[in-house]
Design a protein around this motif. Structure first.
Motif, PDB file in Angstrom:
ATOM      1  N   SER A  93     -19.051  15.989 -11.003  1.00  0.00           N
ATOM      2  CA  SER A  93     -18.044  16.732 -11.615  1.00  0.00           C
ATOM      3  C   SER A  93     -18.206  16.914 -13.374  1.00  0.00           C
ATOM      4  O   SER A  93     -18.485  15.938 -14.184  1.00  0.00           O
ATOM      5  CB  SER A  93     -16.605  16.778 -11.326  1.00  0.00           C
ATOM      6  OG  SER A  93     -16.795  16.486 -10.111  1.00  0.00           O
ATOM      7  N   GLY A  94     -18.117  18.268 -13.584  1.00  0.00           N
ATOM      8  CA  GLY A  94     -18.094  18.506 -14.901  1.00  0.00           C
ATOM      9  C   GLY A  94     -19.826  18.161 -15.717  1.00  0.00           C
ATOM     10  O   GLY A  94     -20.209  18.961 -16.652  1.00  0.00           O
ATOM     11  N   LYS A 105     -24.584  22.876 -12.979  1.00  0.00           N
ATOM     12  CA  LYS A 105     -23.377  22.490 -13.155  1.00  0.00           C
ATOM     13  C   LYS A 105     -22.311  21.704 -12.345  1.00  0.00           C
ATOM     14  O   LYS A 105     -22.435  22.898 -10.625  1.00  0.00           O
ATOM     15  CB  LYS A 105     -22.909  23.524 -14.373  1.00  0.00           C
ATOM     16  CG  LYS A 105     -21.479  22.081 -14.648  1.00  0.00           C
ATOM     17  CD  LYS A 105     -20.350  23.158 -15.605  1.00  0.00           C
ATOM     18  CE  LYS A 105     -19.534  22.135 -16.608  1.00  0.00           C
ATOM     19  NZ  LYS A 105     -18.848  23.392 -17.194  1.00  0.00           N
ATOM     20  N   THR A 107     -18.963  21.164 -10.538  1.00  0.00           N
ATOM     21  CA  THR A 107     -18.277  20.791 -10.360  1.00  0.00           C
ATOM     22  C   THR A 107     -16.889  20.226  -9.090  1.00  0.00           C
ATOM     23  O   THR A 107     -17.810  19.569  -8.547  1.00  0.00           O
ATOM     24  CB  THR A 107     -17.586  22.526  -9.549  1.00  0.00           C
ATOM     25  OG1 THR A 107     -17.620  23.115  -8.290  1.00  0.00           O
ATOM     26  CG2 THR A 107     -17.785  23.446 -10.578  1.00  0.00           C
ATOM     27  N   CYS A 125     -18.791  17.921  -3.941  1.00  0.00           N
ATOM     28  CA  CYS A 125     -18.651  19.067  -5.096  1.00  0.00           C
ATOM     29  C   CYS A 125     -18.782  20.271  -4.680  1.00  0.00           C
ATOM     30  O   CYS A 125     -19.450  21.343  -3.652  1.00  0.00           O
ATOM     31  CB  CYS A 125     -19.970  18.672  -5.900  1.00  0.00           C
ATOM     32  SG  CYS A 125     -20.040  16.543  -6.372  1.00  0.00           S
ATOM     33  N   TYR A 138     -21.792  30.594  -8.376  1.00  0.00           N
ATOM     34  CA  TYR A 138     -21.167  29.430  -7.883  1.00  0.00           C
ATOM     35  C   TYR A 138     -20.534  29.106  -6.249  1.00  0.00           C
ATOM     36  O   TYR A 138     -20.239  30.389  -5.802  1.00  0.00           O
ATOM     37  CB  TYR A 138     -19.481  29.878  -8.016  1.00  0.00           C
ATOM     38  CG  TYR A 138     -18.166  28.677  -7.801  1.00  0.00           C
ATOM     39  CD1 TYR A 138     -17.971  27.716  -8.050  1.00  0.00           C
ATOM     40  CD2 TYR A 138     -16.831  29.102  -7.490  1.00  0.00           C
ATOM     41  CE1 TYR A 138     -17.468  26.354  -7.650  1.00  0.00           C
ATOM     42  CE2 TYR A 138     -15.851  28.502  -7.159  1.00  0.00           C
ATOM     43  CZ  TYR A 138     -16.756  27.045  -7.021  1.00  0.00           C
ATOM     44  OH  TYR A 138     -15.034  26.379  -6.998  1.00  0.00           O
ATOM     45  N   ASP A 148      -7.872  25.864 -11.610  1.00  0.00           N
ATOM     46  CA  ASP A 148      -8.722  25.233 -12.477  1.00  0.00           C
ATOM     47  C   ASP A 148     -10.076  26.144 -11.554  1.00  0.00           C
ATOM     48  O   ASP A 148     -10.638  26.448 -12.460  1.00  0.00           O
ATOM     49  CB  ASP A 148      -9.363  24.187 -12.206  1.00  0.00           C
ATOM     50  CG  ASP A 148      -7.934  22.785 -13.182  1.00  0.00           C
ATOM     51  OD1 ASP A 148      -6.831  23.590 -13.693  1.00  0.00           O
ATOM     52  OD2 ASP A 148      -8.356  21.905 -13.038  1.00  0.00           O
ATOM     53  N   ILE A 152     -13.461  27.640 -13.304  1.00  0.00           N
ATOM     54  CA  ILE A 152     -14.691  28.238 -13.022  1.00  0.00           C
ATOM     55  C   ILE A 152     -14.870  29.835 -13.059  1.00  0.00           C
ATOM     56  O   ILE A 152     -16.280  30.022 -13.971  1.00  0.00           O
ATOM     57  CB  ILE A 152     -14.710  27.814 -11.484  1.00  0.00           C
ATOM     58  CG1 ILE A 152     -15.058  26.387 -11.607  1.00  0.00           C
ATOM     59  CG2 ILE A 152     -16.009  28.472 -11.203  1.00  0.00           C
ATOM     60  CD1 ILE A 152     -14.839  26.274  -9.922  1.00  0.00           C
ATOM     61  N   HIS A 155     -16.132  30.782 -16.811  1.00  0.00           N
ATOM     62  CA  HIS A 155     -17.592  30.377 -17.062  1.00  0.00           C
ATOM     63  C   HIS A 155     -18.418  32.220 -17.018  1.00  0.00           C
ATOM     64  O   HIS A 155     -19.491  32.546 -16.837  1.00  0.00           O
ATOM     65  CB  HIS A 155     -17.748  29.765 -15.831  1.00  0.00           C
ATOM     66  CG  HIS A 155     -18.268  28.282 -16.136  1.00  0.00           C
ATOM     67  ND1 HIS A 155     -16.545  27.970 -15.880  1.00  0.00           N
ATOM     68  CD2 HIS A 155     -18.976  27.543 -17.014  1.00  0.00           C
ATOM     69  CE1 HIS A 155     -16.806  26.668 -16.082  1.00  0.00           C
ATOM     70  NE2 HIS A 155     -18.478  25.959 -16.978  1.00  0.00           N
TER      71      HIS A 155
END
Ligand code: NI
Ligand code: MN
Length: 229
Positions: A93-94, A105, A107, A125, A138, A148, A152, A155
């Motif tokens: 994550s991250g 990436k 998440t 993930c 995404y 959160d 995302i 972005h």
């Protein structure tokens, strides 16, 4: 440059990412909606969101046949390495990595993750994909909605894949909240219709996305495609 997205049923997708074949969560064997034979699928990279059988699916067989790189968390990559899949790239994550034709990436996803054999599968993930021409997608994986997702959304997401099946993940109602947080231009529903426990009416969902959010819903039949131009 474009990204062609084909739904293979459940959370399995085949993507043509600006000329490169990619698979996400390729669960086909045992998937009542499976829109492809795993022996026919091409892949340069397989992205795996978590270890559950309805996502791991045919990953091992496809990776062995094609030599595709499998991108997943550390624990999943270790398990794959022990099951004859050597070409893996572990993240968490991250963390992001540029795989050439796509940056990925990891998440967070609020869910669980274990293999069908009971082995611990690390944290589940989602992925944020960015193509060289700047398209951003995404893939939420299996998850509840979480606040959160607004980060995302920061972005600037062109297209989001969201589960709507309820029971194991967010359902249609919570997906509307997720869409408001993520603010994508387009949204594709997944993880529904496969089994009685995730039966949902995607046309009702699409009507609500149209009337209650700024995103455009893209409801695919299994095997159908949408091209993000
Ligand atoms: Ni799952
Ligand atoms: Mn699942």
């Amino acid at each position: 440059m474009s990204v062609k997205i084909t739904w293979l049923g459940h959370s399995a997708f085949a993507l043509d990412m600006e000329g490169h074949p990619v698979l996400i969560d390729p669960f086909l064997t045992g998937n009542p909606l499976a829109a492809a034979d795993p022996n026919d699928l091409a892949a340069e990279i397989i992205f795996l969101s978590h270890a559950h059988g309805d996502h791991l699916g045919d990953t091992v067989a496809i990776a062995k046949r094609t030599g595709a790189l499998v991108v997943a968390n550390f624990e999943i990559c270790n398990w794959l390495n022990a099951h004859g899949v050597a070409n893996t790239h572990a993240g968490n994550s991250g963390g992001g990595w540029n795989h050439g034709f796509v940056h990925c990436k990891f998440t967070v996803a609020h869910h669980s993750s274990s293999f069908p054999d009971g082995t611990y599968g690390g944290n589940p993930c989602g992925f944020i994909f960015t193509t060289p021409s700047g398209k951003r997608l995404y893939f939420a994986g299996d998850t509840d909605v979480f606040g959160d997702m607004q980060l995302i959304g920061d972005h600037v997401i062109d297209l989001a894949f969201l589960p709507i099946g309820d029971n194991y993940t967010m359902g249609p109602e919570d997906s509307l909240l997720a869409i408001k947080y993520i603010r994508p231009r387009f949204v594709i529903p997944m993880h529904y219709m496969t089994f009685p426990a995730v039966d949902q009416d995607a046309s009702d969902w699409a009507n609500r996305v149209n009337s209650e959010t700024t995103a455009q819903p893209i409801v695919l039949d299994p095997g159908a495609s949408y091209t993000l131009a």
